[in-house]
Design an enzyme around this catalytic site. Structure first.
Site, short mmCIF file in Angstrom:
data_model
loop_
_atom_site.label_atom_id
_atom_site.label_comp_id
_atom_site.label_asym_id
_atom_site.label_seq_id
_atom_site.Cartn_x
_atom_site.Cartn_y
_atom_site.Cartn_z
N LYS A 76 -6.04 5.42 -3.47
CA LYS A 76 -4.83 4.68 -3.81
C LYS A 76 -5.01 3.87 -5.10
O LYS A 76 -4.04 3.61 -5.80
CB LYS A 76 -4.44 3.73 -2.68
CG LYS A 76 -4.32 4.35 -1.29
CD LYS A 76 -3.12 5.26 -1.16
CE LYS A 76 -2.72 5.57 0.28
NZ LYS A 76 -3.71 6.22 1.12
C1 LIG Z 1 -3.56 7.21 2.05
C2 LIG Z 1 -4.73 7.99 2.48
C3 LIG Z 1 -4.61 9.33 2.86
C4 LIG Z 1 -3.28 10.02 2.97
O1 LIG Z 1 -2.65 10.16 1.72
P1 LIG Z 1 -1.09 10.46 1.65
O2 LIG Z 1 -0.74 10.39 0.22
O3 LIG Z 1 -0.42 9.41 2.46
O4 LIG Z 1 -0.88 11.82 2.24
C5 LIG Z 1 -5.78 10.01 3.15
N1 LIG Z 1 -7.00 9.41 3.10
C6 LIG Z 1 -7.13 8.13 2.75
C7 LIG Z 1 -8.48 7.52 2.73
C8 LIG Z 1 -6.01 7.37 2.41
O5 LIG Z 1 -6.15 6.10 2.05
#
Ligand SMILES: *Cc1c(COP(=O)(O)O)cnc(C)c1O
Length: 462
Positions: A111
């Site tokens: 993120k």
């Molecule tokens: C947010 C997240 C996901 C999922 O990603 P999306 O974009 O919501 O599909 C997978 N793994 C981790 C560690 C995350 O923080």
């Protein structure tokens, strides 16, 4: 570039409005009016270029009239603090599997790649407009920590992050509750992630509240999140394609934002091949691929909390394309989903979905076993989300497409799962080694819209 709503009736807006608003006023999500396609020459020129250079060319067609020098400066700054010079390095696992490490940012999950840039974009745009926003977001753990980290101390934004009380890892929680800046707030909601997400949607649909608080969203419903994530599909597909073949991806999926960025990279002309939706036991997307029916069940807690999601908000962006960009068709499907908790894709759409994506469900045992086998065979410690991705990848490995698994989090972010699998401790990187010693600040609130709106109203800077 202009942005339209997936539900077809919100005003068409420019990049800056799409950035600041997040959700469109008709309840839809903003998408570009068309998918820009880069010329083969541009794409070839990016092969082997630094991450920041690729980012500038990927973002350029999407950002409208934004000053390119300013954008370049923001991109450089966003990734300067990452713990790896390549920003998103590729690591080879075996003859045809690679892992793309997306966890070298300040909160140890992918993120950060979008959020660090978004914090700067908000600042830039709000400064020019002499305006402020109140950012509200729901998180299953990682979005919230990345957002609080990106916005802490920023002069023009107050940030309120809702997370499901007791359902996120301690590292995730501490990353949200220990920043001391007065403009960032962690709210523990007595409910699950879908409740948090529903509360945020409800705040956006409460127009009086939305307008008086000047709400903005940085959830994966914010288009800019998806946009910034296209970049690492571009760098990695170019690195492995050798100019001819396509590169497959396995993506640990929750809200469908990360994998949707891969879909856009493919639309733009990057050599992206199969996109594997890797799910845990919350397998709504896998079932949808199998059956054509998107049917919501209760969310179960798993080893991979960031994927404990049933209603994947970004899936609506794909639905919009599957429905030939007919907003009215999307409205009909979302209404059906709202009233019956399920919707059935028309046959043509189901086929188109299966042509563009593959999927796999990986359960707890297989996740643990993948962490163990990976450690045994390569010495590498995977976090459980990345392990779900790698387990799914191995089901689809094809000789003609190298396979990249997105490693979405650092193992130290989910130490309990790693300990369960390997019986070892995973230390936090040096720069956050004192995380467990810092005091926490959090409000525990009921799953109730009024209570949450009141809390926010009392704390927003004028
Ligand atoms: C947010 C997240 C996901 C999922 O990603 P999306 O974009 O919501 O599909 C997978 N793994 C981790 C560690 C995350 O923080």
């Amino acid at each position: 570039m202009r942005y339209i709503s997936t539900r077809g009736t919100a005003p068409v807006v420019g990049f800056e409005e799409a950035l600041l608003a997040g959700l469109a006023r008709d309840g839809g999500l903003y998408v570009p009016e068309e998918w820009p396609v880069l010329s083969p020459e541009t794409i070839a020129s990016l092969r082997g270029a630094p991450y920041e250079t690729v980012a500038l060319d990927v973002l350029r067609p999407f950002v409208g009239g934004m000053d390119m020098d300013a954008l370049k400066a923001m991109i450089d700054r966003a990734y300067a603090g990452f713990g790896h010079r390549a920003v998103a390095p590729l690591v080879q696992m075996d003859a045809r599997n690679w892992v793309l490490e997306l966890f070298h940012g300040p909160t140890l999950a992918f993120k950060d790649l979008a959020m660090q840039l978004i914090g700067l974009l908000f600042d830039h745009v709000l400064e020019a407009r002499d305006a402020r926003v109140t950012i509200v977001g729901a998180t299953s753990g990682d979005t919230g920590s990345a957002a609080i980290e990106a916005f802490r101390g920023k002069a023009r934004a107050d940030v309120f992050i809702l997370y499901p009380h007791g359902r996120i890892s301690e590292v995730q929680r501490r990353q949200m509750t220990t920043p001391t800046e007065a403009n960032v707030h962690a709210i523990a909601v007595e409910g699950d992630f879908d409740d948090c997400q529903a509360l945020v949607k409800a705040m956006f649909n409460d127009f009086a509240f939305r307008d008086s608080m000047r709400l903005g969203a940085i959830n994966s419903i914010n288009w800019t999140r998806v946009l910034a994530q296209i970049v690492y599909y571009a760098t990695s597909s170019l690195a492995l394609s050798g100019g001819e073949r396509r590169v497959a991806y396995s993506v640990p999926t929750g809200n469908f934002g990360d994998i949707f960025a891969g879909y856009v990279a493919r639309k733009m002309g990057f050599p992206v091949g199969t996109l594997v939706i890797a799910t845990n036991e919350n397998d709504i997307l896998h079932r949808t691929l199998e059956t054509g029916r998107y049917a919501v069940e209760g969310t179960v807690q798993t080893l991979t909390p960031s994927m404990d999601i049933q209603v994947s908000s970004n899936f609506e962006r794909l639905l919009f394309d599957l429905a030939d960009r007919e907003g009215a068709a999307v409205v009909q499907m979302m209404d059906e989903l709202g009233t019956t908790r399920a919707m059935t894709l028309p046959q043509g759409q189901h086929e188109a979905l299966r042509a563009g994506f593959a999927s796999a469900r990986v359960d707890r045992d297989e996740t643990v076993e993948t962490i163990r086998a990976t450690r045994r065979e390569t010495g590498m410690t995977l976090d459980p989300h990345s392990a779900v991705g790698l387990a799914a990848a191995r089901r689809f490995a094809r000789p003609d497409e190298p396979m990249v698994t997105l490693a979405t989090a650092h193992p130290a972010k989910f130490p309990d799962a790693v300990r369960a699998a390997l019986d070892t401790e995973t230390p936090l990187p040096e720069r956050m080694a004192d995380l467990y010693d810092r005091p926490e600040r959090v409000a525990v609130l009921p799953n109730d819209l009024t209570a949450i709106e009141d809390f926010i109203r009392e704390r927003v800077s004028p």
